[in-house]
Design a protein around this motif. Sequence first.
Motif, short mmCIF file in Angstrom:
data_model
loop_
_atom_site.label_atom_id
_atom_site.label_comp_id
_atom_site.label_asym_id
_atom_site.label_seq_id
_atom_site.Cartn_x
_atom_site.Cartn_y
_atom_site.Cartn_z
N ARG A 1 0.83 -1.21 0.00
CA ARG A 1 0.00 0.00 0.00
C ARG A 1 0.86 1.26 0.00
O ARG A 1 0.72 2.13 -0.85
N TRP A 2 1.77 1.35 0.96
CA TRP A 2 2.57 2.58 1.08
C TRP A 2 3.71 2.62 0.07
O TRP A 2 4.07 3.70 -0.41
N GLY A 3 4.24 1.48 -0.30
CA GLY A 3 5.28 1.45 -1.32
C GLY A 3 4.75 1.92 -2.68
O GLY A 3 5.39 2.73 -3.36
N LEU A 4 3.56 1.43 -3.05
CA LEU A 4 2.96 1.86 -4.31
C LEU A 4 2.53 3.32 -4.26
O LEU A 4 2.57 4.02 -5.27
N THR A 5 2.12 3.78 -3.09
CA THR A 5 1.76 5.19 -2.93
C THR A 5 2.97 6.08 -3.17
O THR A 5 2.91 7.04 -3.95
N VAL A 6 4.08 5.75 -2.53
CA VAL A 6 5.31 6.54 -2.71
C VAL A 6 5.80 6.45 -4.15
O VAL A 6 6.18 7.46 -4.76
N LEU A 7 5.78 5.25 -4.72
CA LEU A 7 6.22 5.08 -6.11
C LEU A 7 5.37 5.93 -7.05
O LEU A 7 5.91 6.60 -7.95
N ALA A 8 4.07 5.93 -6.87
CA ALA A 8 3.18 6.73 -7.74
C ALA A 8 3.49 8.22 -7.61
O ALA A 8 3.51 8.94 -8.61
N LEU A 9 3.73 8.68 -6.40
CA LEU A 9 4.06 10.10 -6.20
C LEU A 9 5.39 10.46 -6.86
O LEU A 9 5.51 11.52 -7.48
N VAL A 10 6.37 9.60 -6.74
CA VAL A 10 7.68 9.84 -7.38
C VAL A 10 7.52 9.88 -8.90
O VAL A 10 8.06 10.77 -9.57
N VAL A 11 6.76 8.95 -9.45
CA VAL A 11 6.53 8.92 -10.90
C VAL A 11 5.79 10.18 -11.34
O VAL A 11 6.12 10.77 -12.39
N CYS A 12 4.82 10.64 -10.56
CA CYS A 12 4.09 11.87 -10.90
C CYS A 12 5.03 13.07 -10.96
O CYS A 12 4.96 13.87 -11.89
N VAL A 13 5.89 13.19 -9.96
CA VAL A 13 6.86 14.29 -9.95
C VAL A 13 7.77 14.21 -11.15
O VAL A 13 8.03 15.21 -11.83
N TRP A 14 8.24 13.01 -11.47
CA TRP A 14 9.14 12.84 -12.63
C TRP A 14 8.41 13.20 -13.93
O TRP A 14 8.98 13.88 -14.78
N ILE A 15 7.18 12.76 -14.09
CA ILE A 15 6.43 13.05 -15.32
C ILE A 15 6.24 14.56 -15.49
O ILE A 15 6.43 15.10 -16.58
#
Length: 155
Positions: free
Chosen positions: A63-77
Amino acid sequence: MRIVLSALVAFGLDRLSKVWIVEWANLKERHYIEVFDPYLNFAMGWNKGVNFGLFAGHEEWTRWGLTVLALVVCVWIVWWARAQRGLWLHLGAGLVVGGALGNVWDRVQYGAVADYLNMSCCGFRNPYTFNVADIFIFAGAAMLIVLSGRTKDDA
């Protein structure tokens, strides 16, 4: 600004659809609402992993790993897309970011992504569900794939 605006629209439409269907129509307790069978139905699905429930084990870590990963990907995009030119590419980036943030919201609020759209056709019963955020992520990613290699002269 176009990236942020399209992300806000995608996020808002996803949230609105989930509040309306999952909460107000009480799909989370009814589990199934026939809409236009078999083409469109609402079927409650809680996705604790990624596509098709992959990596759904170790619930809290996932849950929290995918949440952090999604936020990092959003910032990168957003960082990457700001350096690119083109209205449609910015729109695509915003759709991916808005959809991803919609699913992040679900993970924080519910502990899983709320999937509820079920579509079948032509004698095939689809067992899987998805949501509006997934549509935006898919459409935005397709736009980025198609448009990211184009130069100004190609447009």
